[in-house]
Write a protein that holds these residues in place. Structure first.
Motif, PDB file in Angstrom:
ATOM      1  N   VAL A 108       0.940  -1.570   0.307  1.00 19.57           N
ATOM      2  CA  VAL A 108      -0.185  -0.159   0.494  1.00 19.57           C
ATOM      3  C   VAL A 108       0.640   1.493  -0.087  1.00 19.57           C
ATOM      4  O   VAL A 108       1.802   1.225   1.076  1.00 19.57           O
ATOM      5  N   ALA A 109       0.695   2.069  -0.881  1.00 20.06           N
ATOM      6  CA  ALA A 109       1.620   3.046  -0.733  1.00 20.06           C
ATOM      7  C   ALA A 109       0.968   4.420  -1.011  1.00 20.06           C
ATOM      8  O   ALA A 109       0.166   4.608  -1.728  1.00 20.06           O
ATOM      9  N   ALA A 110       1.404   5.179   0.222  1.00 14.84           N
ATOM     10  CA  ALA A 110       0.911   6.176   0.264  1.00 14.84           C
ATOM     11  C   ALA A 110       0.797   7.401   0.252  1.00 14.84           C
ATOM     12  O   ALA A 110       2.305   7.584   0.559  1.00 14.84           O
ATOM     13  N   GLN A 111       0.106   8.486   0.233  1.00 13.92           N
ATOM     14  CA  GLN A 111       1.019   9.777  -0.626  1.00 13.92           C
ATOM     15  C   GLN A 111       0.993  10.765   0.988  1.00 13.92           C
ATOM     16  O   GLN A 111       2.121  11.472   1.647  1.00 13.92           O
ATOM     17  N   TYR A 112      -0.096  10.369   2.397  1.00 18.23           N
ATOM     18  CA  TYR A 112      -0.677  10.889   3.472  1.00 18.23           C
ATOM     19  C   TYR A 112       0.000  10.782   4.307  1.00 18.23           C
ATOM     20  O   TYR A 112      -0.779   9.313   4.785  1.00 18.23           O
ATOM     21  N   GLU A 113       0.938  10.800   5.946  1.00 20.00           N
ATOM     22  CA  GLU A 113       0.585  10.126   7.155  1.00 20.00           C
ATOM     23  C   GLU A 113      -0.623  10.168   7.294  1.00 20.00           C
ATOM     24  O   GLU A 113      -1.005   9.085   7.987  1.00 20.00           O
ATOM     25  N   TRP A 114      -1.208  11.212   7.188  1.00 19.76           N
ATOM     26  CA  TRP A 114      -2.454  11.108   8.308  1.00 19.76           C
ATOM     27  C   TRP A 114      -3.796   9.691   7.070  1.00 19.76           C
ATOM     28  O   TRP A 114      -4.573   9.756   7.976  1.00 19.76           O
ATOM     29  N   HIS A 115      -2.704   9.350   6.534  1.00 22.35           N
ATOM     30  CA  HIS A 115      -4.635   7.925   5.743  1.00 22.35           C
ATOM     31  C   HIS A 115      -3.951   6.903   6.375  1.00 22.35           C
ATOM     32  O   HIS A 115      -4.594   5.876   6.584  1.00 22.35           O
ATOM     33  N   VAL A 116      -2.664   7.065   6.269  1.00 16.51           N
ATOM     34  CA  VAL A 116      -2.209   5.364   7.035  1.00 16.51           C
ATOM     35  C   VAL A 116      -0.836   5.514   7.374  1.00 16.51           C
ATOM     36  O   VAL A 116       0.786   5.895   7.109  1.00 16.51           O
ATOM     37  N   GLY A 117      -1.487   6.058   8.691  1.00 20.46           N
ATOM     38  CA  GLY A 117      -0.443   6.401  10.273  1.00 20.46           C
ATOM     39  C   GLY A 117      -0.661   5.826  11.688  1.00 20.46           C
ATOM     40  O   GLY A 117      -1.764   4.978  11.621  1.00 20.46           O
ATOM     41  N   PRO A 118      -0.302   6.983  12.022  1.00 21.38           N
ATOM     42  CA  PRO A 118      -0.349   6.594  13.475  1.00 21.38           C
ATOM     43  C   PRO A 118      -1.867   6.715  14.066  1.00 21.38           C
ATOM     44  O   PRO A 118      -2.818   5.428  14.350  1.00 21.38           O
ATOM     45  N   THR A 119      -2.600   7.309  13.583  1.00 21.00           N
ATOM     46  CA  THR A 119      -4.186   7.607  13.878  1.00 21.00           C
ATOM     47  C   THR A 119      -4.997   7.701  11.967  1.00 21.00           C
ATOM     48  O   THR A 119      -5.278   8.553  11.697  1.00 21.00           O
ATOM     49  N   GLY A 120      -4.432   7.198  11.099  1.00 14.61           N
ATOM     50  CA  GLY A 120      -4.475   6.892   9.771  1.00 14.61           C
ATOM     51  C   GLY A 120      -6.703   6.417   9.584  1.00 14.61           C
ATOM     52  O   GLY A 120      -7.018   6.112  10.201  1.00 14.61           O
ATOM     53  N   SER A 121      -7.005   7.606   8.487  1.00 12.44           N
ATOM     54  CA  SER A 121      -8.029   7.401   7.947  1.00 12.44           C
ATOM     55  C   SER A 121      -8.878   6.350   7.911  1.00 12.44           C
ATOM     56  O   SER A 121      -9.867   6.379   7.821  1.00 12.44           O
ATOM     57  N   VAL A 122      -7.589   6.149   7.460  1.00 12.42           N
ATOM     58  CA  VAL A 122      -7.899   4.375   6.646  1.00 12.42           C
ATOM     59  C   VAL A 122      -7.942   3.077   6.814  1.00 12.42           C
ATOM     60  O   VAL A 122      -8.222   2.488   7.390  1.00 12.42           O
ATOM     61  N   ALA A 123      -6.167   3.706   7.819  1.00 15.10           N
ATOM     62  CA  ALA A 123      -6.131   2.676   9.017  1.00 15.10           C
ATOM     63  C   ALA A 123      -4.439   2.882   9.052  1.00 15.10           C
ATOM     64  O   ALA A 123      -3.776   3.799   8.541  1.00 15.10           O
ATOM     65  N   SER A 124      -4.319   1.549  10.446  1.00 17.19           N
ATOM     66  CA  SER A 124      -2.726   2.796  10.708  1.00 17.19           C
ATOM     67  C   SER A 124      -1.860   1.345   9.823  1.00 17.19           C
ATOM     68  O   SER A 124      -2.557   0.246   9.763  1.00 17.19           O
ATOM     69  N   ARG A 125      -0.361   1.575  10.210  1.00 20.97           N
ATOM     70  CA  ARG A 125       0.339   0.977   8.887  1.00 20.97           C
ATOM     71  C   ARG A 125      -0.058  -0.037   9.831  1.00 20.97           C
ATOM     72  O   ARG A 125       0.849  -1.629   9.429  1.00 20.97           O
ATOM     73  N   GLU A 126       0.291  -0.270  11.419  1.00 22.54           N
ATOM     74  CA  GLU A 126       0.061  -1.787  11.780  1.00 22.54           C
ATOM     75  C   GLU A 126      -0.785  -2.523  11.401  1.00 22.54           C
ATOM     76  O   GLU A 126      -0.751  -3.507  11.392  1.00 22.54           O
TER      77      GLU A 126
END
Length: 336
Positions: A108-126
């Motif tokens: 999964v390649a994401a442009q913004y950390e807020w989409h895929v990050g600690p509190t990702g709006s899509v999901a966290s990396r984990e």
């Protein structure tokens, strides 16, 4: 061609494990936005969460690996119309976690950390990693940037295209297409240099100033405008333009009265297909600028010095170089 000094600056960002290599020596390990990721081989498929990652993979000749896209601001680059039409768009904006996982991507390649990050709006990396799906966030959104501040984050240092080129080179290494990555970076470097040279030849006023307006929750309320350290700040600095907004935030909210007092010579407004807010519509922006009792008296509005730019170019992406070109071209047609 890329000049030697610039090349050394770019290469400084890259792990020595794949610098100047013809092929990737797997397993490949990278530190990506503070997370260690590892590849035993090139991913067989990818889902992109963000137009930047999508267009970079297309530009690297990897459209056959892309099994789903999402988060679009503008139409795809014209040269990719045909390939993009054959790839499923999971969502115009944020896709659901389930829709991404159901495509069974290797990456999964994401442009913004807020989409895929600690509190990702899509999901966290984990959440993705627990399912065996590796995540990669474009470095331009985390290098010299603190996304823990909320909203669009705060730049800790000025954006540089080197962060975009780092993402291109790392993705090229992940998929073992280094030659394509080197060619893409060289092309963007050459276009960047040509745009800067064009602006320098114009002998623009010494204190030429501008503001970049991305959008607003409503056309009548305070707008999201570009801070001094993001991609628009880079464009302005390289073309000899002063940003009237001095915030380190990526897209601070600033009142029109304050902007009017700064009275920029130029207003650059974002053009986009996204419709989260009424002011995403460029016609709404133009109508507001020409009808509001404060904005209609601004020098840029009075003189017609309003430039339209693709919204995606205002983000820290490959398109930033295209935005730099379009702004340089626009400056040749304006008078100050």
């Amino acid at each position: 061609m890329i000049n030697a000094q610039r090349l050394l600056a770019i290469l400084a960002f890259f792990p020595s494990s794949f610098l100047m290599a013809d092929t990737t020596d797997y397993p490949l390990s990278l530190n990506n936005c503070g997370t260690e990721i590892r590849f035993s081989s090139a991913p067989e498929s990818a889902v992109t969460v963000g137009q930047s990652a999508t267009e970079i993979l297309y530009s690297l000749g990897l459209s056959d690996r892309v099994v789903g896209t999402s988060v679009w601001f503008n139409p795809v680059l014209p040269e990719f119309n045909e390939v993009n039409a054959g790839i499923e768009r999971l969502a115009d904006n944020d896709p659901s976690f389930e829709s991404v996982v159901n495509r069974r991507p290797g990456l999964v390649a994401a442009q913004y950390e807020w989409h895929v990050g600690p509190t990702g709006s899509v999901a966290s990396r984990e959440q993705f990693h627990e399912l065996g799906i590796t995540t990669y966030i474009m470095p331009a959104d985390c290098d010299t940037k603190d996304n823990s501040t909320g909203g669009d984050g705060t730049r800790t240092a000025a954006f540089s295209p080197a962060h975009v080129y780092k993402g291109i080179t790392e993705l090229a290494a992940i998929f073992d297409v280094q030659e394509a990555g080197e060619a893409l970076v060289a092309d963007l470097e050459a276009r960047q240099a040509d745009a800067i040279a064009k602006a320098e030849s114009l002998e623009l006023p010494q204190d030429l100033s501008a503001v970049f307006w991305f959008s607003s929750p409503d056309s009548s309320v305070d707008p999201y405008v570009a801070g001094r350290l993001g991609a628009p700040g880079y464009m302005m600095e390289k073309l000899g333009i002063r940003n009237v907004i001095q915030s380190d935030e990526e897209w601070p909210i600033v009142g029109w009265e304050s902007i009017a007092r700064s009275d920029p010579d130029l207003i650059v407004i974002a053009r986009m297909d996204r419709r989260r807010f009424p002011a995403d519509d460029i016609e709404e922006k133009l109508n507001f600028l020409h009808s509001d009792p404060v904005t209609r008296e601004m020098t840029a509005v009075q003189n017609g010095n309003i430039v339209e730019m693709d919204a995606h170019a205002m983000s820290a992406t490959m398109r930033t170089i295209i935005g730099l070109e379009s702004l340089a071209d626009a400056l040749t047609t304006l008078s100050f």
